[in-house]
Write a protein that holds these residues in place. Structure first.
Motif, PDB file in Angstrom:
ATOM      1  N   LEU A  45      13.729  37.464  31.746  1.00 14.04           N
ATOM      2  CA  LEU A  45      13.637  37.726  33.189  1.00 14.04           C
ATOM      3  C   LEU A  45      12.199  37.989  33.622  1.00 14.04           C
ATOM      4  O   LEU A  45      11.765  37.538  34.685  1.00 14.04           O
ATOM      5  CB  LEU A  45      14.526  38.915  33.555  1.00 14.04           C
ATOM      6  N   LEU A  46      11.467  38.722  32.780  1.00 14.38           N
ATOM      7  CA  LEU A  46      10.071  39.015  33.092  1.00 14.38           C
ATOM      8  C   LEU A  46       9.242  37.735  33.109  1.00 14.38           C
ATOM      9  O   LEU A  46       8.393  37.536  33.989  1.00 14.38           O
ATOM     10  CB  LEU A  46       9.521  40.003  32.053  1.00 14.38           C
ATOM     11  N   SER A  47       9.525  36.838  32.174  1.00 10.40           N
ATOM     12  CA  SER A  47       8.784  35.579  32.087  1.00 10.40           C
ATOM     13  C   SER A  47       9.105  34.662  33.258  1.00 10.40           C
ATOM     14  O   SER A  47       8.226  33.953  33.761  1.00 10.40           O
ATOM     15  CB  SER A  47       9.111  34.862  30.769  1.00 10.40           C
ATOM     16  N   GLU A  48      10.376  34.643  33.683  1.00 10.38           N
ATOM     17  CA  GLU A  48      10.767  33.801  34.816  1.00 10.38           C
ATOM     18  C   GLU A  48       9.962  34.129  36.066  1.00 10.38           C
ATOM     19  O   GLU A  48       9.718  33.263  36.900  1.00 10.38           O
ATOM     20  CB  GLU A  48      12.263  33.987  35.111  1.00 10.38           C
ATOM     21  N   ARG A  49       9.539  35.372  36.175  1.00  6.26           N
ATOM     22  CA  ARG A  49       8.775  35.806  37.347  1.00  6.26           C
ATOM     23  C   ARG A  49       7.272  35.752  37.120  1.00  6.26           C
ATOM     24  O   ARG A  49       6.487  36.230  37.933  1.00  6.26           O
ATOM     25  CB  ARG A  49       9.209  37.216  37.748  1.00  6.26           C
ATOM     26  N   GLY A  50       6.880  35.163  35.984  1.00  5.33           N
ATOM     27  CA  GLY A  50       5.466  35.021  35.681  1.00  5.33           C
ATOM     28  C   GLY A  50       4.766  36.332  35.411  1.00  5.33           C
ATOM     29  O   GLY A  50       3.560  36.460  35.633  1.00  5.33           O
ATOM     30  N   MET A  51       5.497  37.323  34.913  1.00 11.10           N
ATOM     31  CA  MET A  51       4.934  38.657  34.725  1.00 11.10           C
ATOM     32  C   MET A  51       4.936  39.110  33.270  1.00 11.10           C
ATOM     33  O   MET A  51       4.858  40.317  33.009  1.00 11.10           O
ATOM     34  CB  MET A  51       5.730  39.666  35.570  1.00 11.10           C
ATOM     35  N   SER A  52       5.031  38.192  32.333  1.00  9.96           N
ATOM     36  CA  SER A  52       5.067  38.587  30.926  1.00  9.96           C
ATOM     37  C   SER A  52       3.757  39.222  30.468  1.00  9.96           C
ATOM     38  O   SER A  52       3.710  39.882  29.431  1.00  9.96           O
ATOM     39  CB  SER A  52       5.403  37.378  30.042  1.00  9.96           C
ATOM     40  N   SER A  53       2.700  39.027  31.233  1.00 13.07           N
ATOM     41  CA  SER A  53       1.411  39.664  30.916  1.00 13.07           C
ATOM     42  C   SER A  53       1.059  40.734  31.945  1.00 13.07           C
ATOM     43  O   SER A  53      -0.067  41.230  31.962  1.00 13.07           O
ATOM     44  CB  SER A  53       0.288  38.611  30.876  1.00 13.07           C
ATOM     45  N   THR A  61       5.124  48.375  39.501  1.00 15.80           N
ATOM     46  CA  THR A  61       4.489  49.087  40.613  1.00 15.80           C
ATOM     47  C   THR A  61       4.633  48.311  41.921  1.00 15.80           C
ATOM     48  O   THR A  61       4.722  48.908  42.992  1.00 15.80           O
ATOM     49  CB  THR A  61       3.001  49.347  40.322  1.00 15.80           C
ATOM     50  N   GLN A  62       4.675  46.983  41.835  1.00 11.92           N
ATOM     51  CA  GLN A  62       4.880  46.175  43.046  1.00 11.92           C
ATOM     52  C   GLN A  62       6.294  46.374  43.585  1.00 11.92           C
ATOM     53  O   GLN A  62       6.509  46.455  44.804  1.00 11.92           O
ATOM     54  CB  GLN A  62       4.623  44.707  42.734  1.00 11.92           C
ATOM     55  N   ALA A  63       7.261  46.462  42.674  1.00  4.60           N
ATOM     56  CA  ALA A  63       8.642  46.715  43.095  1.00  4.60           C
ATOM     57  C   ALA A  63       8.735  48.048  43.832  1.00  4.60           C
ATOM     58  O   ALA A  63       9.442  48.182  44.840  1.00  4.60           O
ATOM     59  CB  ALA A  63       9.567  46.712  41.879  1.00  4.60           C
ATOM     60  N   SER A  83       5.500  51.640  33.374  1.00  2.51           N
ATOM     61  CA  SER A  83       4.771  50.377  33.381  1.00  2.51           C
ATOM     62  C   SER A  83       3.823  50.233  32.200  1.00  2.51           C
ATOM     63  O   SER A  83       3.345  49.132  31.909  1.00  2.51           O
ATOM     64  CB  SER A  83       3.980  50.244  34.689  1.00  2.51           C
ATOM     65  N   THR A  84       3.542  51.344  31.507  1.00  5.11           N
ATOM     66  CA  THR A  84       2.613  51.278  30.370  1.00  5.11           C
ATOM     67  C   THR A  84       3.329  51.325  29.023  1.00  5.11           C
ATOM     68  O   THR A  84       2.682  51.283  27.979  1.00  5.11           O
ATOM     69  CB  THR A  84       1.608  52.434  30.441  1.00  5.11           C
ATOM     70  N   LEU A  85       4.650  51.422  29.032  1.00  7.54           N
ATOM     71  CA  LEU A  85       5.406  51.445  27.780  1.00  7.54           C
ATOM     72  C   LEU A  85       5.297  50.072  27.117  1.00  7.54           C
ATOM     73  O   LEU A  85       5.607  49.047  27.738  1.00  7.54           O
ATOM     74  CB  LEU A  85       6.869  51.783  28.054  1.00  7.54           C
ATOM     75  N   SER A  86       4.856  50.031  25.885  1.00  9.05           N
ATOM     76  CA  SER A  86       4.596  48.752  25.215  1.00  9.05           C
ATOM     77  C   SER A  86       5.773  48.293  24.369  1.00  9.05           C
ATOM     78  O   SER A  86       6.693  49.056  24.080  1.00  9.05           O
ATOM     79  CB  SER A  86       3.353  48.872  24.322  1.00  9.05           C
ATOM     80  N   CYS A  87       5.725  47.034  23.970  1.00 12.72           N
ATOM     81  CA  CYS A  87       6.752  46.490  23.064  1.00 12.72           C
ATOM     82  C   CYS A  87       6.769  47.269  21.766  1.00 12.72           C
ATOM     83  O   CYS A  87       7.845  47.570  21.213  1.00 12.72           O
ATOM     84  CB  CYS A  87       6.453  45.021  22.739  1.00 12.72           C
ATOM     85  N   PRO A 131       9.103  38.041  20.911  1.00 12.53           N
ATOM     86  CA  PRO A 131       7.978  37.857  21.846  1.00 12.53           C
ATOM     87  C   PRO A 131       7.485  39.201  22.375  1.00 12.53           C
ATOM     88  O   PRO A 131       8.236  40.172  22.443  1.00 12.53           O
ATOM     89  CB  PRO A 131       8.584  37.011  22.963  1.00 12.53           C
ATOM     90  N   ARG A 132       6.213  39.254  22.704  1.00 11.48           N
ATOM     91  CA  ARG A 132       5.613  40.492  23.216  1.00 11.48           C
ATOM     92  C   ARG A 132       5.165  40.302  24.664  1.00 11.48           C
ATOM     93  O   ARG A 132       4.740  39.234  25.060  1.00 11.48           O
ATOM     94  CB  ARG A 132       4.383  40.847  22.394  1.00 11.48           C
ATOM     95  N   TRP A 133       5.310  41.347  25.439  1.00 16.64           N
ATOM     96  CA  TRP A 133       4.752  41.347  26.784  1.00 16.64           C
ATOM     97  C   TRP A 133       3.541  42.277  26.817  1.00 16.64           C
ATOM     98  O   TRP A 133       3.333  43.086  25.912  1.00 16.64           O
ATOM     99  CB  TRP A 133       5.797  41.806  27.803  1.00 16.64           C
ATOM    100  N   SER A 134       2.748  42.167  27.852  1.00 17.56           N
ATOM    101  CA  SER A 134       1.588  43.022  28.049  1.00 17.56           C
ATOM    102  C   SER A 134       1.757  43.807  29.342  1.00 17.56           C
ATOM    103  O   SER A 134       2.354  43.318  30.301  1.00 17.56           O
ATOM    104  CB  SER A 134       0.302  42.190  28.120  1.00 17.56           C
ATOM    105  N   SER A 135       1.209  45.004  29.361  1.00 20.75           N
ATOM    106  CA  SER A 135       1.335  45.846  30.548  1.00 20.75           C
ATOM    107  C   SER A 135       0.450  45.360  31.684  1.00 20.75           C
ATOM    108  O   SER A 135       0.862  45.330  32.846  1.00 20.75           O
ATOM    109  CB  SER A 135       0.991  47.302  30.212  1.00 20.75           C
TER     110      SER A 135
END
Length: 410
Positions: free
Chosen positions: A53-61, A68-70, A109-113, A134-138
């Motif tokens: 879901l995060l990737s679909e919105r282009g926010m995986s990084s 915070t935008q939400a 928002s800063t909690l990491s994988c 897969p890993r995401w970035s904050s």
């Protein structure tokens, strides 16, 4: 207590900003944190769903930016009050809750994988799967959440931009009984126009009076096709967005929904232009009575924070034939007055007529100069007139299309 479990507890504690839990990605994030004590198959499934879901919105990084935008675009008691300049009237316990919620949002928002994987109860059972996940970035949070929680900074944002979806978007359309945002609105600006300064200035002055709480009127922009009536309304929406103006386009076929629209915007602190484009009616079309009631005399009155701007190719809005006048109605004059009364209910009517040859060529020359067209003036005049004849008449739209046709040839 692990870092991830603490984040889950904080997420569950949200109060003023609690509605962000309904956002798909954040709901999935919560589900992932809740699976920290679940069997590996459930945890892995929750992890994959969240990343997808995060990737679909282009926010995986940019997890921090998404969360915070939400929160920034949430609509709640604080954001509504701040948008209306009344944040200082809120009780201190509400302001404290806002600060606590914002601090929670920043921490989430800063909690990491790696934090989540290391806190997973059955992490040893994942084996090599853990390294292949897969890993995401904050990334960075939005500007209003940088450098910690600043209530004054947030309050100023809402005062300038409104709240909820009205902070995120500036143009909307009435569809399926609700206000829907226009994700990619027309970006036209007032300085894009050439000519019609007098007509446009009347609409601008009326809009400025509306925004400043002064006497103003519903506005009818009428006249020939291609003269910039609709573009003027769109450009005004873009020009005054920072002053809290929003545009909601309402199809004329849905004018009976006006009371529903009023209910949705009347209590909001922003100012609205209800835009009805290309408005006209057949003489037998009685839907125009809905608009008459809206403009004046209906029970569902236009709220103080809204004006109606309509465009039409007809001065009196209703297509009238000689047969309509040759009626057996006993009171023929009353019948004609009924037909013509709708346009009279607009306090401001502005005519956009087709330009004469001189005005048309002035628009052509100005557009050519702006586009860097080097064609000699004499030749440009002949070509522009020929182009207009082929299009059935002169208009600013015709001039723009002519210059665009030349640009494609060079």
């Amino acid at each position: 207590m692990t870092k991830s479990y603490e984040a889950l507890l904080m997420l569950n504690s949200l109060s003023v900003y609690r509605s962000i839990l309904g956002r798909t990605v954040i709901s999935s994030y919560k589900k992932l944190l809740e699976s920290l004590n679940s069997p590996p198959d459930e945890f892995i499934s929750a992890y994959g769903e969240f990343f997808s879901l995060l990737s679909e919105r282009g926010m995986s990084s940019s997890l921090a930016r998404y969360i915070t935008q939400a929160a920034l675009f949430d609509e709640n008691c604080f954001t509504l009050a701040a948008a209306g300049g009344k944040a200082d009237t809120l009780p201190e316990n509400v302001i404290s809750a806002v600060k606590s919620d914002c601090a929670t949002i920043l921490k989430l928002s800063t909690l990491s994988c790696e934090d989540i994987l290391s806190d997973y109860k059955f992490g040893s059972q994942l084996g090599e799967i853990a390294t292949s996940l897969p890993r995401w970035s904050s990334g960075e949070p939005v500007d209003e959440f940088k450098n910690g929680v600043d209530i004054e900074k947030l309050t100023e944002f809402y005062r300038r931009n409104g709240c909820g979806m009205f902070a995120r978007y500036k143009a909307f359309v009435w569809r399926d009984g609700d206000i829907r945002p226009v994700v990619h609105p027309d970006k036209i600006e007032l300085n894009n126009f050439i000519g019609y300064e007098r007509q446009r200035s009347r609409v601008i002055e009326n809009t400025e009076a509306f925004l400043h709480g002064k006497s103003c009127n519903n506005c009818l922009l009428y006249g020939d096709m291609g003269t910039g009536k609709s573009s003027t309304v769109k450009a005004i929406g873009n020009e005054f967005r920072r002053e809290g103006l929003r545009i909601v386009e309402m199809p004329k076929e849905r004018l009976m929904d006006f009371p529903l629209l009023v209910d949705k915007i009347a209590a909001l602190p922003m100012k609205f232009i209800i835009f009805i484009d290309d408005l006209s009616f057949q003489s037998q079309d009685k839907n125009y009575t809905s608009l008459k009631a809206v403009l004046e005399g209906g029970l569902a009155a236009r709220p103080d924070n809204a004006l109606i701007y309509a465009t039409s190719n007809r001065r009196h809005l209703i297509k009238e034939s000689w047969a309509d006048r040759d009626t057996d109605d006993v009171n023929r004059r009353d019948n004609m007055q009924e037909t013509l009364s709708l346009s009279d209910r607009f306090g401001l009517s502005v005519c956009f007529g087709n330009p004469d040859k001189k005005e048309y060529l002035e628009i052509v020359f100005a557009l050519a100069d702006r586009a860097g067209i080097k064609t000699p003036p004499e030749e440009l005049s002949v070509l522009a007139e020929r182009f207009a004849l082929g299009r059935g008449g002169r208009s600013p739209r015709c001039a723009k299309q002519f210059i665009e046709s030349l640009g494609g040839q060079e």
